[in-house]
Scaffold this motif. Structure first.
Motif, PDB file in Angstrom:
ATOM      1  N   GLY A  68     -27.154 -75.325 -90.307  1.00  0.00           N
ATOM      2  CA  GLY A  68     -25.714 -75.156 -90.484  1.00  0.00           C
ATOM      3  C   GLY A  68     -25.287 -75.356 -91.916  1.00  0.00           C
ATOM      4  N   TYR A  69     -26.229 -75.669 -92.799  1.00  0.00           N
ATOM      5  CA  TYR A  69     -25.931 -75.869 -94.202  1.00  0.00           C
ATOM      6  C   TYR A  69     -26.799 -74.913 -95.029  1.00  0.00           C
ATOM      7  CZ  TYR A  69     -23.347 -80.058 -92.952  1.00  0.00           C
ATOM      8  OH  TYR A  69     -22.440 -80.921 -92.410  1.00  0.00           O
ATOM      9  N   PRO A  99     -17.659 -67.886 -88.396  1.00  0.00           N
ATOM     10  CA  PRO A  99     -18.453 -68.159 -87.167  1.00  0.00           C
ATOM     11  C   PRO A  99     -19.944 -68.226 -87.442  1.00  0.00           C
ATOM     12  CG  PRO A  99     -17.945 -65.836 -87.255  1.00  0.00           C
ATOM     13  CD  PRO A  99     -17.325 -66.428 -88.474  1.00  0.00           C
ATOM     14  N   CYS A 100     -20.366 -68.499 -88.695  1.00  0.00           N
ATOM     15  CA  CYS A 100     -21.797 -68.582 -88.986  1.00  0.00           C
ATOM     16  C   CYS A 100     -22.347 -69.876 -88.403  1.00  0.00           C
ATOM     17  CB  CYS A 100     -22.046 -68.572 -90.490  1.00  0.00           C
ATOM     18  SG  CYS A 100     -21.550 -67.033 -91.295  1.00  0.00           S
ATOM     19  N   PHE A 101     -23.499 -69.742 -87.682  1.00  0.00           N
ATOM     20  CA  PHE A 101     -24.211 -70.935 -87.259  1.00  0.00           C
ATOM     21  C   PHE A 101     -25.198 -71.347 -88.348  1.00  0.00           C
ATOM     22  CE2 PHE A 101     -27.803 -72.973 -85.059  1.00  0.00           C
ATOM     23  CZ  PHE A 101     -27.141 -74.096 -84.567  1.00  0.00           C
ATOM     24  N   THR A 102     -25.895 -70.373 -88.891  1.00  0.00           N
ATOM     25  CA  THR A 102     -26.726 -70.573 -90.083  1.00  0.00           C
ATOM     26  C   THR A 102     -26.348 -69.482 -91.076  1.00  0.00           C
ATOM     27  OG1 THR A 102     -28.538 -69.220 -89.197  1.00  0.00           O
ATOM     28  CG2 THR A 102     -28.652 -71.598 -88.799  1.00  0.00           C
ATOM     29  N   CYS A 103     -26.544 -69.797 -92.349  1.00  0.00           N
ATOM     30  CA  CYS A 103     -26.162 -68.839 -93.384  1.00  0.00           C
ATOM     31  C   CYS A 103     -27.215 -68.812 -94.469  1.00  0.00           C
ATOM     32  CB  CYS A 103     -24.781 -69.168 -93.951  1.00  0.00           C
ATOM     33  SG  CYS A 103     -24.647 -70.867 -94.561  1.00  0.00           S
ATOM     34  N   GLN A 104     -27.075 -67.848 -95.377  1.00  0.00           N
ATOM     35  CA  GLN A 104     -28.087 -67.620 -96.422  1.00  0.00           C
ATOM     36  C   GLN A 104     -27.385 -67.328 -97.732  1.00  0.00           C
ATOM     37  OE1 GLN A 104     -30.853 -64.543 -95.477  1.00  0.00           O
ATOM     38  NE2 GLN A 104     -31.702 -64.408 -97.549  1.00  0.00           N
ATOM     39  N   SER A 105     -27.785 -68.026 -98.787  1.00  0.00           N
ATOM     40  CA  SER A 105     -27.282 -67.810-100.149  1.00  0.00           C
ATOM     41  C   SER A 105     -25.819 -68.231-100.307  1.00  0.00           C
ATOM     42  CB  SER A 105     -27.430 -66.337-100.569  1.00  0.00           C
ATOM     43  OG  SER A 105     -28.771 -65.937-100.485  1.00  0.00           O
ATOM     44  N   CYS A 159     -23.752 -64.837 -92.878  1.00  0.00           N
ATOM     45  CA  CYS A 159     -24.312 -65.365 -91.634  1.00  0.00           C
ATOM     46  C   CYS A 159     -25.700 -64.843 -91.368  1.00  0.00           C
ATOM     47  CB  CYS A 159     -23.410 -64.992 -90.451  1.00  0.00           C
ATOM     48  SG  CYS A 159     -21.735 -65.621 -90.610  1.00  0.00           S
ATOM     49  N   ARG A 160     -26.577 -65.721 -90.952  1.00  0.00           N
ATOM     50  CA  ARG A 160     -27.894 -65.336 -90.437  1.00  0.00           C
ATOM     51  C   ARG A 160     -27.864 -65.347 -88.917  1.00  0.00           C
ATOM     52  NH1 ARG A 160     -32.346 -69.005 -93.061  1.00  0.00           N
ATOM     53  NH2 ARG A 160     -33.663 -67.547 -91.887  1.00  0.00           N
ATOM     54  N   THR A 161     -27.197 -66.336 -88.323  1.00  0.00           N
ATOM     55  CA  THR A 161     -26.949 -66.393 -86.877  1.00  0.00           C
ATOM     56  C   THR A 161     -25.503 -66.836 -86.673  1.00  0.00           C
ATOM     57  OG1 THR A 161     -27.744 -68.664 -86.750  1.00  0.00           O
ATOM     58  CG2 THR A 161     -29.356 -66.905 -86.312  1.00  0.00           C
ATOM     59  N   CYS A 162     -24.998 -66.587 -85.464  1.00  0.00           N
ATOM     60  CA  CYS A 162     -23.592 -66.881 -85.161  1.00  0.00           C
ATOM     61  C   CYS A 162     -23.492 -68.068 -84.199  1.00  0.00           C
ATOM     62  CB  CYS A 162     -22.920 -65.652 -84.551  1.00  0.00           C
ATOM     63  SG  CYS A 162     -22.978 -64.202 -85.629  1.00  0.00           S
ATOM     64  N   ASN A 163     -22.305 -68.748 -84.198  1.00  0.00           N
ATOM     65  CA  ASN A 163     -22.138 -69.947 -83.390  1.00  0.00           C
ATOM     66  C   ASN A 163     -21.611 -69.651 -82.001  1.00  0.00           C
ATOM     67  OD1 ASN A 163     -19.538 -69.245 -83.916  1.00  0.00           O
ATOM     68  ND2 ASN A 163     -19.071 -71.012 -85.241  1.00  0.00           N
ATOM     69  N   TYR A 222     -23.380 -61.432 -82.784  1.00  0.00           N
ATOM     70  CA  TYR A 222     -24.696 -61.414 -83.465  1.00  0.00           C
ATOM     71  C   TYR A 222     -24.434 -61.080 -84.928  1.00  0.00           C
ATOM     72  CZ  TYR A 222     -24.516 -56.306 -83.252  1.00  0.00           C
ATOM     73  OH  TYR A 222     -24.147 -54.992 -83.396  1.00  0.00           O
ATOM     74  N   ALA A 223     -25.413 -61.496 -85.788  1.00  0.00           N
ATOM     75  CA  ALA A 223     -25.263 -61.298 -87.234  1.00  0.00           C
ATOM     76  C   ALA A 223     -25.680 -59.882 -87.611  1.00  0.00           C
ATOM     77  CB  ALA A 223     -26.095 -62.322 -87.991  1.00  0.00           C
ATOM     78  N   LYS A 224     -24.792 -59.218 -88.375  1.00  0.00           N
ATOM     79  CA  LYS A 224     -25.067 -57.879 -88.851  1.00  0.00           C
ATOM     80  C   LYS A 224     -24.545 -57.771 -90.276  1.00  0.00           C
ATOM     81  CE  LYS A 224     -24.348 -52.978 -87.876  1.00  0.00           C
ATOM     82  NZ  LYS A 224     -23.712 -51.988 -86.976  1.00  0.00           N
ATOM     83  N   ASN A 225     -25.459 -57.537 -91.232  1.00  0.00           N
ATOM     84  CA  ASN A 225     -25.097 -57.437 -92.644  1.00  0.00           C
ATOM     85  C   ASN A 225     -24.316 -58.658 -93.129  1.00  0.00           C
ATOM     86  OD1 ASN A 225     -26.305 -54.889 -92.816  1.00  0.00           O
ATOM     87  ND2 ASN A 225     -24.403 -53.860 -92.252  1.00  0.00           N
TER      88      ASN A 225
END
Length: 851
Positions: free
Chosen positions: A89-90, A103-109, A114-118, A123-126
């Motif tokens: 989550g961080y 609504p990001c559960f996990t994120c990148q950069s 978002c990499r995954t949603c909460n 679902y994560a798209k782009n």
């Protein structure tokens, strides 16, 4: 080892085995370093001063920016970069953990990528969370929707997440578990994370199960194998990456002249770098051939490598040569020799060398081997001659010579011969049975007997007049003799028969070998093989010696006659009435003067023309033979080519001059002037008939052009020869140019037989191209040609004898009864003048001078 200083005393305390200097952590039992101090990097279980970037504690030896561990203990390496190790989550931003935004559960950069949603409805798209396709809204009316579970939706979610996360798996929020993690990832609660560096499979970040090649698992991490090792367990190498020397793996740099390839999986050498490796036979710093070391760094034949340099070696090189042979000659000659001297040895050719013909039994041939060795101190000039007698037909067979003991054949430098087996193709041989040979010889003997009769008639004709009738027969035999140069293989019977008429050519009179004056060692690439067997050189200046001597002899006779007239003319009109023998002496003198006058008045033109017409076949032949080889340089070729061109001009000049004289000829002119009688004697003087003999000179030139220039195109060669003879036949039929009807019939029949013979020979030419005749059929056609040629020669000879008896001999023997003995003697001697091609009756009116 730890150092504790208390009150100025140094107390040493040991914790297990001592770790090497600069090593932060090592194996307690073995002392092998597992992690180096800051500023050092681990390689082959040893610590080396690091050249890594400032953020890296340790890095790859080949890439200083790819971190294996971080200088900041709060950071961890992620794909070679040091970043904060944040909980789910961080995300690490500027080495600080920042919470992802909903609504990001996990994120990148970034926090909102978002990499995954909460929520399970998205679902994560782009980098954005979007609703699943089955939901019209992420907050639907009514009861809570169920988690998408259809295969299409799950596959779509996995594919989208894979595309978005560049290979990182996705999670299912409702079950809080990972799905579709890759082989080099592990599941961290609901997120797929990469295994540690160089790890192929792990259960968590701190526990690697399998490492990539060049590494092994140690305390859950991948440690690098020793240098040059591809697969290892702990410190034991199972497979070397490059090469193993003395049970130790090493890299390519430890091998002279070898380098890593692009895949870094094997050692290679680079040809032309000037460093000879074990993979190369030589390396001279270039990739040129023919300098001892070729473009692949392979030592070329004939060279030795001494102190890294290619030296021209004197290898014993055996040479096998075969003497030219005809198809029907069963004897073949071979010579085996060396250009260089060999070390003196005792060689038994029957034991140390073997001879065999491929695919033939020993009964099908007979060998006679003779050794010709000349010993000189410690060397020998070794050679052997082999005579082979073939007993069966052999086409395309190979003769093999095998050395059984190569150690006996060494150069003066003691370098042993390397070539063990020599081979050479035997010239084809066609076996001829004894019956065919006997029948062919009988046909030749029969024609030979007739030629003896002809020779006797020529002698009588020379004494009594009438030589003119034999010129046509000579032309016919010359034409037959030149048919042998048609580029085809004649059957045995026809080849032997045509060779019999070789006497009709004059090249056998070339007794003076002028080649020695020109130092003529050239090889004539365009020289037709059949012609080369009879004519040693195409040089006009060499081959002209015979024909030049004939022309010079004729001119010398003219000069001699002129001189005799000037000396004896004052006495020619004096008759001394004295004894019987004095009268004979005076009559003889007057006879010689009459002959000299005839030679002086007529021979210079008419006689020379007759001589020229008789040898024009051979002259055209040697001229065209020289022109065909014009590309060779040298003074002898330039002189010969110049003379050849000069002859061509003379030939056409004679033709044009003859035509111009024939345009004004008449019967009265012929009786008064015999200057050009040779070009129209026996011909009708009306229309085109009078040009027949002039046309024969042009025909002979075209015949030789077809024979020589088109030698290597035998189809065109035979076709053009047939067309030339056919035109001559048509001229005879259309214009009937010959006065005497019997002579005309004889000439017409001769041309017809020649046409048939050339047509049959053309079948041999076609058979060489298409192979539709068996040898027995070729032999049968040969017999037809022999019969055809023999018939026309015998027929011509009978007709010539009949004509000679009716028109010359009887008249001479029986019309002179009224003369006394002395006058008869003079008349008989006067007949000798017929050798200059004029009738004796032109001289008879002059006998009154002596009465």
């Amino acid at each position: 080892m730890q150092y504790i200083i208390i009150l100025g005393l140094v107390i040493l305390t040991l914790q297990g085995d001592d770790c090497p200097d600069d090593c932060d952590e090592c194996n307690e039992s073995s002392g092998i370093c597992l992690q180096c101090d800051k500023g050092y990097t681990l390689s082959s279980n040893k610590c080396y001063e690091s050249s890594c970037s400032s953020s890296c504690l340790t890095c790859k030896s080949s890439d200083s920016s790819y971190c294996l561990s971080c200088s900041n203990s709060q950071l961890s390496p992620q794909n070679g970069k040091c970043s904060a190790s944040c909980q789910t989550g961080y995300v690490s931003i500027s080495n600080k953990c920042v919470q992802c935004t909903s609504p990001c559960f996990t994120c990148q950069s970034k926090t909102d990528y978002c990499r995954t949603c909460n929520t399970y409805m998205m679902y994560a798209k782009n980098g954005k969370c979007v609703c699943w396709s089955k939901y019209t809204s992420c907050k639907p009316n009514g009861s809570n929707p169920s988690t998408p579970s259809t295969p299409d939706e799950i596959a779509d979610q996995n594919q989208q997440s894979t595309n978005q996360d560049e290979g990182v798996g996705t999670s299912d929020e409702s079950q809080q578990t990972c799905t579709n993690c890759l082989s080099n990832q592990w599941c961290n609660v609901s997120e797929c994370q990469l295994c540690p560096p160089n790890c192929l499979q792990c259960s968590n970040y701190d526990l690697c199960l399998q490492c990539q090649d060049g590494y092994f698992v140690s305390n859950g991490f991948c440690r690098q194998c020793n240098k040059g090792c591809k697969k290892c367990t702990d410190s034991t190498c199972q497979e070397c990456q490059y090469i193993k020397i003395n049970d130790k793996c090493t890299d390519c740099s430890s091998l002279v002249g070898q380098y890593e390839d692009n895949t870094k999986t094997k050692c290679i050498s680079i040809c032309g770098d000037g460093i000879k490796s074990d993979m190369e036979q030589c390396d001279d710093g270039n990739i040129l051939s023919n300098d001892g070391c070729d473009q692949d760094c392979i030592l070329e034949y004939g060279f030795l490598l001494i102190n890294g340099a290619q030296i021209k070696a004197t290898y014993p090189i055996p040479i096998i040569e075969q003497q030219d042979a005809t198809l029907y000659n069963p004897i073949r000659y071979f010579k085996l020799y060396y250009k260089e001297l060999l070390l003196k040895q005792t060689v038994d050719v029957n034991k140390d060398i073997s001879f065999i013909i491929e695919n033939q039994s020993v009964n099908s041939y007979e060998l006679i081997v003779s050794e010709n060795t000349i010993f000189q101190n410690q060397t020998m000039n070794f050679s052997i001659e082999i005579q082979m007698k073939l007993r069966n037909t052999m086409i395309g067979e190979n003769f093999y010579i095998t050395y059984n003991n190569l150690a006996l054949f060494q150069s003066q430098d003691k370098i042993q011969q390397t070539q063990q087996t020599l081979s050479i193709q035997i010239y084809d041989f066609q076996f001829i049975d004894a019956g065919t040979i006997q029948q062919t010889q009988q046909a030749i003997n029969m024609n030979q007997y007739f030629l003896y009769i002809l020779l006797a008639l020529v002698i009588v004709g020379f004494l009594c007049g009438g030589l003119d009738i034999f010129y046509n027969l000579l032309d016919l035999m010359q034409l037959i003799s030149y048919l042998k140069y048609i580029n085809t293989q004649f059957p045995y019977n026809l080849e032997a028969f045509i060779n019999f008429f070789q006497f009709a050519q004059f090249n056998y009179l070339n007794s003076i070998n002028l080649d020695q004056f020109f130092n003529n060692d050239e090889q004539y690439s365009n020289y037709p093989p059949k012609i080369a067997a009879d004519w040693q050189t195409p040089l006009f200046i060499v081959n002209f010696q015979t024909y030049g001597s004939i022309i010079i002899s004729t001119l010398f006779t003219y000069i001699l006659s002129y001189t005799f007239i000037k000396i004896c003319q004052p006495y020619s009109n004096k008759l001394i009435q004295q004894s019987y023998f004095q009268k004979i002496k005076m009559v003889s003198l007057k006879y010689l003067l009459e002959v000299s006058y005839k030679i002086y008045n007529q021979l210079f033109w008419s006689g020379l023309l007759r001589v020229y017409i008789s040898i024009v076949n051979d002259l055209c032949f040697i001229v065209l033979l020289n022109i065909q080889n014009f590309e060779y340089n040298g003074i002898q070729f330039q002189v010969s080519l110049l003379l050849s061109g000069f002859f061509i001009l003379i030939h056409f000049g004679i033709i044009l001059k003859s035509i111009s004289q024939l345009q004004f000829c008449s019967t009265q002119l012929m009786q008064k002037q015999m200057k050009y009688g040779s070009i129209y004697e026996g011909l009708k003087l009306q229309g085109y008939s009078k040009y027949y003999l002039v046309g024969q000179m042009f025909k002979k030139l075209l015949f030789m052009i077809s024979l020589i220039i088109f030698y290597y195109q035998p189809v065109y060669q035979s076709l053009f020869i047939f067309m030339i003879c056919n035109i001559n036949l048509i001229f005879l039929i259309k214009f009937t140019p010959i006065n005497e009807i019997q002579e005309y019939k004889k000439q017409l029949l001769s041309e017809l037989c020649v046409q048939v013979t050339i047509l049959l020979i053309s079948l041999f030419v076609l058979d060489d191209q298409m192979t539709f005749l068996a040898y027995s059929q070729r032999s049968l056609i040969g017999w037809i040609c022999i019969f055809n040629i023999s018939f026309i020669i015998i027929y011509q000879m009978i007709m010539d004898i009949k004509y000679y008896i009716n028109n010359s001999l009887i008249k001479i023997l029986f019309r002179q009864k009224k003369y006394d003995f002395i006058i008869q003697m003079f008349i008989y001697k006067l007949i000798i003048s017929s050798i200059y091609n004029h009738s004796v009756y032109n001289f008879l009116p002059n006998y009154a001078i002596l009465q």
